[in-house]
Design a protein around this motif. Structure first.
Motif, PDB file in Angstrom:
ATOM      1  N   ASN A   1      -4.755   9.658  10.626  1.00  0.00           N
ATOM      2  CA  ASN A   1      -4.265  11.032   9.765  1.00  0.00           C
ATOM      3  C   ASN A   1      -5.057  10.535   8.353  1.00  0.00           C
ATOM      4  O   ASN A   1      -5.220  11.450   7.526  1.00  0.00           O
ATOM      5  CB  ASN A   1      -2.898  10.687   9.702  1.00  0.00           C
ATOM      6  N   GLN A   2      -5.226   9.323   8.034  1.00  0.00           N
ATOM      7  CA  GLN A   2      -5.906   8.911   6.833  1.00  0.00           C
ATOM      8  C   GLN A   2      -7.117   9.530   6.844  1.00  0.00           C
ATOM      9  O   GLN A   2      -7.708   9.821   5.589  1.00  0.00           O
ATOM     10  CB  GLN A   2      -5.743   7.376   6.549  1.00  0.00           C
TER      11      GLN A   2
ATOM     12  N   GLU B   1       0.899  -1.217  -0.066  1.00  0.00           N
ATOM     13  CA  GLU B   1      -0.144   0.002   0.105  1.00  0.00           C
ATOM     14  C   GLU B   1       0.786   1.240  -0.072  1.00  0.00           C
ATOM     15  O   GLU B   1       0.704   2.252  -0.780  1.00  0.00           O
ATOM     16  CB  GLU B   1      -0.989  -0.048   1.083  1.00  0.00           C
ATOM     17  N   PRO B   2       1.988   1.447   1.027  1.00  0.00           N
ATOM     18  CA  PRO B   2       2.703   2.518   0.889  1.00  0.00           C
ATOM     19  C   PRO B   2       3.576   2.871  -0.423  1.00  0.00           C
ATOM     20  O   PRO B   2       3.576   4.087  -0.889  1.00  0.00           O
ATOM     21  CB  PRO B   2       3.446   2.510   2.068  1.00  0.00           C
ATOM     22  N   THR B   3       4.158   1.662  -1.067  1.00  0.00           N
ATOM     23  CA  THR B   3       4.542   1.794  -2.534  1.00  0.00           C
ATOM     24  C   THR B   3       3.898   2.338  -3.308  1.00  0.00           C
ATOM     25  O   THR B   3       4.108   3.135  -4.393  1.00  0.00           O
ATOM     26  CB  THR B   3       5.269   0.515  -2.817  1.00  0.00           C
TER      27      THR B   3
ATOM     28  N   ALA C   1       1.146   4.221  -2.849  1.00  0.00           N
ATOM     29  CA  ALA C   1       0.975   5.662  -2.785  1.00  0.00           C
ATOM     30  C   ALA C   1       2.126   6.377  -2.734  1.00  0.00           C
ATOM     31  O   ALA C   1       2.150   7.547  -2.508  1.00  0.00           O
ATOM     32  CB  ALA C   1       0.130   5.575  -1.392  1.00  0.00           C
TER      33      ALA C   1
ATOM     34  N   GLU D   1      -7.095  13.120   6.345  1.00  0.00           N
ATOM     35  CA  GLU D   1      -6.765  13.113   4.919  1.00  0.00           C
ATOM     36  C   GLU D   1      -8.072  13.123   3.919  1.00  0.00           C
ATOM     37  O   GLU D   1      -8.155  14.095   3.051  1.00  0.00           O
ATOM     38  CB  GLU D   1      -5.717  12.499   4.658  1.00  0.00           C
TER      39      GLU D   1
ATOM     40  N   ASN E   1       4.109   6.589  -0.336  1.00  0.00           N
ATOM     41  CA  ASN E   1       4.388   7.350   0.731  1.00  0.00           C
ATOM     42  C   ASN E   1       5.712   7.160   1.445  1.00  0.00           C
ATOM     43  O   ASN E   1       5.780   5.842   2.144  1.00  0.00           O
ATOM     44  CB  ASN E   1       3.097   6.874   1.747  1.00  0.00           C
TER      45      ASN E   1
ATOM     46  N   TYR F   1      13.276   4.757  -3.609  1.00  0.00           N
ATOM     47  CA  TYR F   1      12.194   5.177  -2.736  1.00  0.00           C
ATOM     48  C   TYR F   1      12.506   5.605  -1.602  1.00  0.00           C
ATOM     49  O   TYR F   1      12.000   6.717  -0.893  1.00  0.00           O
ATOM     50  CB  TYR F   1      10.985   4.522  -2.761  1.00  0.00           C
TER      51      TYR F   1
ATOM     52  N   MET G   1      -1.573   6.749  12.176  1.00  0.00           N
ATOM     53  CA  MET G   1      -1.797   6.575  10.861  1.00  0.00           C
ATOM     54  C   MET G   1      -3.107   6.496  10.142  1.00  0.00           C
ATOM     55  O   MET G   1      -3.590   7.220   9.318  1.00  0.00           O
ATOM     56  CB  MET G   1      -0.925   5.693  10.181  1.00  0.00           C
TER      57      MET G   1
ATOM     58  N   GLY H   1       7.282   8.220   4.052  1.00  0.00           N
ATOM     59  CA  GLY H   1       7.329   8.103   5.532  1.00  0.00           C
ATOM     60  C   GLY H   1       6.837   6.649   5.986  1.00  0.00           C
ATOM     61  O   GLY H   1       7.519   6.113   6.719  1.00  0.00           O
ATOM     62  N   ILE H   2       5.963   6.281   5.278  1.00  0.00           N
ATOM     63  CA  ILE H   2       5.435   4.892   5.838  1.00  0.00           C
ATOM     64  C   ILE H   2       6.423   3.901   5.434  1.00  0.00           C
ATOM     65  O   ILE H   2       6.811   2.842   6.139  1.00  0.00           O
ATOM     66  CB  ILE H   2       4.072   4.673   5.323  1.00  0.00           C
TER      67      ILE H   2
END
Length: 440
Positions: free
Chosen positions: A273-274, A62-64, A66, A277, A68, A99, A270, A70-71
């Protein structure tokens, strides 16, 4: 009959022979134990390598997707809790772009996650999109995770175990030699009994060896008492060591619990925050994107310098609905209108509420002709079925396409003018900002 050798010579020979036998036996046992420990460390190293790579393949999807960073960095840092992991990186599918990285690099000025030395081993895993992405897209990789494992901690543990084993063998040798020497010096004749008792003691297994019993001779019993006293001290040392190990394990367990609580708090943060967002970019009434997100999406699309189009949709005669039926009915119409637009849009299209009864659809990689056709699809989806609160409803749509040197204001202005023209020509129409679209 040849003369017997002196007592001290016999004693010396027996001591030397006892040292050789004891050291060889303990050494063989120590070598076997060292080999078993090495096999255990190798198996743990392999399990850690497999668990880390499989865990990264799932946690980084998921973070890749997006991007993201930081994650990504946080989840890469979590792998460093294993002493075998010294560096972890996430690269683009072609491996040319990095990344995120974590850990100690192999070279100060060299590429990240590069093997260095005979103790290092690189593990790779291909990252695919998360499960909520289209199935066809999930077949293409979105990145590659590379982890540099090191066997140096394992070798250090082996060296420490070997040193500890040698120290234990040396300590046991010293203790036994001292006891044997003292016993032989005091009484030589009961040596056979003492030797038999010692071999019986050596043949016993477990952490609680039994003390030697007295034989009724003062000189020899004093040796036995001394041996038993040393044995009790050894038992006390073993008990203290066991208690210390239990204390360390309890401390490790508390640390693990604290780390788990930190991870849970981070995950909750997290998630919050999501949620924030999502709320910041979503229209509260229609649940599609709001004006703020649409402005950002238009800026990104315009910065890409590639073909894209926009569709501006306006609900026909919406003011009369609010005037005659009230704002609650009008809000319900807007909600159903958003649902029909989302249901008829293409997967790549971005739908948002532009303001009031107007909706904006951003169509990436779409020329004017295709955008007009998509607008006609949206118009038909609105008019094909009655609304639950107002019956038949229609919408007018204006289409504009990106032109070299274009601005957001210019595209919105052309789409708004086309929408106005569609209203002027009788509503329930699709009008282009450059050429007229066919209306069925």
């Amino acid at each position: 009959m040849p003369p017997l050798p002196p007592v001290h010579s016999i004693r010396t020979r027996m001591i030397v022979l006892f040292i050789v036998v004891t050291t060889t036996t303990l050494g063989a046992f120590g070598v076997h134990r060292h080999w078993l420990y090495q096999q255990e460390l190798e198996q743990r190293f392999e399990r850690t390598r497999i668990d880390v790579l499989e865990g990264l393949a799932q946690s980084l999807a998921e973070p890749t997707w997006a991007l993201n960073v930081g994650i990504l960095r946080t989840r890469l840092d979590s792998t460093l809790i294993h002493p075998e992991v010294v560096e972890a990186c996430v690269f683009s599918p072609d491996g040319k772009e990095t990344y995120a990285t974590a850990g100690r690099p192999a070279y100060r000025d060299g590429p990240p996650c590069a093997a260095a030395g005979a103790d290092d081993l690189l593990g790779q895993v291909v990252i695919y999109p998360p499960d909520n992405i289209d199935a066809g897209r999930r077949e293409l990789s979105i990145g590659k995770a590379v982890v540099r494992f090191s066997r140096q901690p394992m070798h250090q543990a082996l060296r420490a175990a070997m040193i500890q084993g040698l120290s234990e063998v040396a300590a046991i040798d010293v203790v036994l030699v001292l006891l044997l020497t003292f016993g032989l010096r005091m009484v030589f004749r009961p040596l056979e009994h003492l030797q038999r008792a010692l071999f019986q003691l050596a043949s016993r297994h477990g952490d609680e060896p039994e003390e030697l019993g007295r034989i009724g001779r003062q000189e020899f019993d004093s040796v036995i008492d001394g041996f038993n006293q040393v044995l009790r001290k050894l038992k006390l040392i073993i008990a203290e060591r066991t208690e210390a190990e239990l204390t360390v394990r309890a401390a490790i367990q508390r640390s693990n619990n604290a780390f788990a609580q930190i991870q849970a708090t981070q995950a909750e943060l997290m998630e919050k925050n999501q949620q924030l967002e999502t709320l910041s970019r979503t229209d509260q009434l229609t649940r599609v994107f709001n004006r703020r997100y649409l402005d950002e999406a238009l800026i990104d699309a315009l910065a890409g310098q590639s073909a894209f189009s926009i569709i501006l949709l306006d609900v026909d005669r919406f003011k009369s609905i609010n005037d005659n039926h009230g704002h609650q009915v009008g809000d319900r119409v807007l909600v159903e209108m958003a649902e029909r637009i989302v249901g008829a849009k293409r997967p790549a299209d971005i739908v948002g509420r532009w303001g009031g009864e107007e909706f904006l659809i951003i169509c990436p990689d779409t020329g004017l002709e295709d955008a007009a056709a998509q607008a006609e699809t949206l118009r038909h989806a609105v008019a094909a079925q009655d609304f639950s609160v107002m019956g038949a409803m229609t919408a007018s749509l204006g289409v504009a396409s990106y032109q070299p040197g274009d601005t957001i204001h210019g595209m919105i202005s052309r789409a708004d003018q086309a929408l106005y023209e569609a209203k002027r020509r009788g509503r329930n129409r699709v009008q282009s900002g450059e050429v007229d679209a066919v209306v069925t």
